[in-house]
Design a protein around this motif. Structure first.
Motif, PDB file in Angstrom:
ATOM      1  N   UNK A 129       0.842  -1.205   0.000  1.00 34.91           N
ATOM      2  CA  UNK A 129       0.000   0.000   0.000  1.00 34.91           C
ATOM      3  C   UNK A 129       0.878   1.258   0.000  1.00 34.91           C
ATOM      4  N   UNK A 130       1.912   1.260   0.839  1.00 31.40           N
ATOM      5  CA  UNK A 130       2.799   2.431   0.932  1.00 31.40           C
ATOM      6  C   UNK A 130       3.578   2.637  -0.356  1.00 31.40           C
ATOM      7  N   UNK A 131       3.973   1.548  -1.002  1.00 35.60           N
ATOM      8  CA  UNK A 131       4.730   1.673  -2.251  1.00 35.60           C
ATOM      9  C   UNK A 131       3.859   2.222  -3.376  1.00 35.60           C
TER      10      UNK A 131
ATOM     11  N   UNK B  60      -7.200  -5.580  -6.729  1.00 33.87           N
ATOM     12  CA  UNK B  60      -5.994  -5.390  -5.902  1.00 33.87           C
ATOM     13  C   UNK B  60      -5.826  -3.922  -5.544  1.00 33.87           C
ATOM     14  N   UNK B  61      -6.096  -3.036  -6.509  1.00 29.27           N
ATOM     15  CA  UNK B  61      -5.966  -1.587  -6.244  1.00 29.27           C
ATOM     16  C   UNK B  61      -6.900  -1.171  -5.121  1.00 29.27           C
ATOM     17  N   UNK B  62      -8.123  -1.682  -5.156  1.00 34.55           N
ATOM     18  CA  UNK B  62      -9.078  -1.360  -4.094  1.00 34.55           C
ATOM     19  C   UNK B  62      -8.582  -1.881  -2.754  1.00 34.55           C
ATOM     20  N   UNK B  63      -8.132  -3.120  -2.754  1.00 41.14           N
ATOM     21  CA  UNK B  63      -7.673  -3.733  -1.499  1.00 41.14           C
ATOM     22  C   UNK B  63      -6.525  -2.949  -0.887  1.00 41.14           C
ATOM     23  N   UNK B  64      -5.598  -2.498  -1.733  1.00 46.44           N
ATOM     24  CA  UNK B  64      -4.377  -1.873  -1.211  1.00 46.44           C
ATOM     25  C   UNK B  64      -4.548  -0.391  -0.898  1.00 46.44           C
ATOM     26  N   UNK B  65      -5.649   0.196  -1.318  1.00 51.69           N
ATOM     27  CA  UNK B  65      -5.846   1.626  -1.048  1.00 51.69           C
ATOM     28  C   UNK B  65      -7.077   1.892  -0.187  1.00 51.69           C
TER      29      UNK B  65
END
Ligand code: CP
Ligand code: NVA
Length: 306
Positions: free
Chosen positions: A13-15, A165-170
């Motif tokens: 998420x941070x990356x 994945x974008x939703x999960x990580x943000x």
């Protein structure tokens, strides 16, 4: 280990936040004297131009190569192609028919101790550089994606997986509506939920878009699926993002599409060109997001070598 980007989930998420920051900051010539191989087993307008220009903006030299020129697994193996390109290039980015090809290329370089990142420019599994551009667009239009709802209507394809994945990580919820047989597999849902994703699957597209900040769709027939065209058109009837469906979403919802679009199929001309559409901003952001990603991977590879 060299950092590759085969899936959006290869970034934390941070990356992702870091890549998006790099995308919006002035570009230093970190790739000066370095080549980047851009391999395309499928056609491309946005990805090829965006990545070529991103490499040039970072001082590097892009070499675009069509699939038939190098014949992955026809002229020589994917492993030998990767080892060969790594003799000349600091990075290898590829659009491939089969996701497994990228995995084999990355594994061959890792096994040889060659620190050259491999980047997925679209496979049958994911389209992570598109998702980075989409997150950049959402951030520019709505601020942080956290707490927002992205509704995806249509085929649970490569673009959809990277958006999960974008939703999960943000921290962005994803609401899905797909015709029977074209929704996400249990393994896709488990994977995205395992990354922290909040995902709801709806039977009706109108219900999926009801709470949406962003309504996203993509083609019904992806590259490589041309033989399924007839069956897919029949199955996707009623899933077109048109004025009727958009009226079920909140009035301020953004419309997104990775392009190429087929007006009158997955999206109507009026919605694609309408005031809610962010599609040209997405297209422009492909270049900025690619620049941010290449800077990030270059810095990671340099750390690995030193
Ligand atoms: N969105 C996208 O990847 O477009 P191209 O297929 O034209 O590269
Ligand atoms: N899902 C589409 C995306 C094109 C950018 C495809 O794979 O053809």
């Amino acid at each position: 280990m060299t950092r590759h980007l085969l899936s959006l989930a290869d970034l934390s998420a941070g990356e992702i936040v870091r890549v998006l920051e790099l995308a919006e900051s002035p570009a230093p010539p970190v790739l000066a004297g370095s080549g980047v191989a851009l391999v395309f087993e499928h056609p491309s307008a946005r990805t090829r131009n965006a990545t070529e220009l991103a490499v040039v903006q970072l001082g590097g030299h892009p070499v675009s190569i069509r699939g038939e020129e190098i014949g992955i697994d026809r002229r020589e193996t994917a492993e030998d192609v990767a080892r060969t390109l790594a003799c000349y290039h600091g990075m290898i980015a590829a659009r491939v028919e089969r996701h497994e090809t990228l995995e084999r290329m990355a594994a061959a370089l890792d096994a040889a101790g060659v620190h050259v990142p491999v980047v997925n420019l679209l496979s049958d599994r994911e389209h992570p550089t598109q998702a980075l551009a989409d997150l950049l667009t959402i951030r520019q239009r709505l601020g942080s994606p956290a707490g927002r709802v992205l509704a995806y209507v249509g085929d649970a394809n490569n673009v959809c997986r990277s958006l999960l994945a974008a939703g999960a990580l943000t921290g962005m919820e994803v609401h899905l509506a797909c015709p029977p047989g074209y929704g996400p597999g249990d393994e896709d849902l488990d994977w995205a939920r395992g990354l922290g994703g909040k995902i709801e699957v709806f039977d009706q597209p109108e219900d999926a878009v009801a709470a949406a900040d962003v309504v996203y769709t993509d083609v019904w027939v992806s590259m490589g699926q041309e033989a399924e065209r007839e069956a897919r058109y029949r199955a996707f009837e009623g899933y077109s993002l048109d004025d009727r469906l958009l009226s079920a979403a909140p009035p301020e919802a953004l419309v997104m599409h990775c392009l190429p679009a087929h007006r009158g199929e997955e999206i109507s001309a009026s919605v694609l060109e309408g005031h809610a559409s962010a599609v040209w901003q997405q297209a422009a952001n492909r270049m900025h997001a690619a620049r941010g990603l290449f800077r990030f991977l270059h810095a990671s590879a340099a750390e690995e070598v030193s």
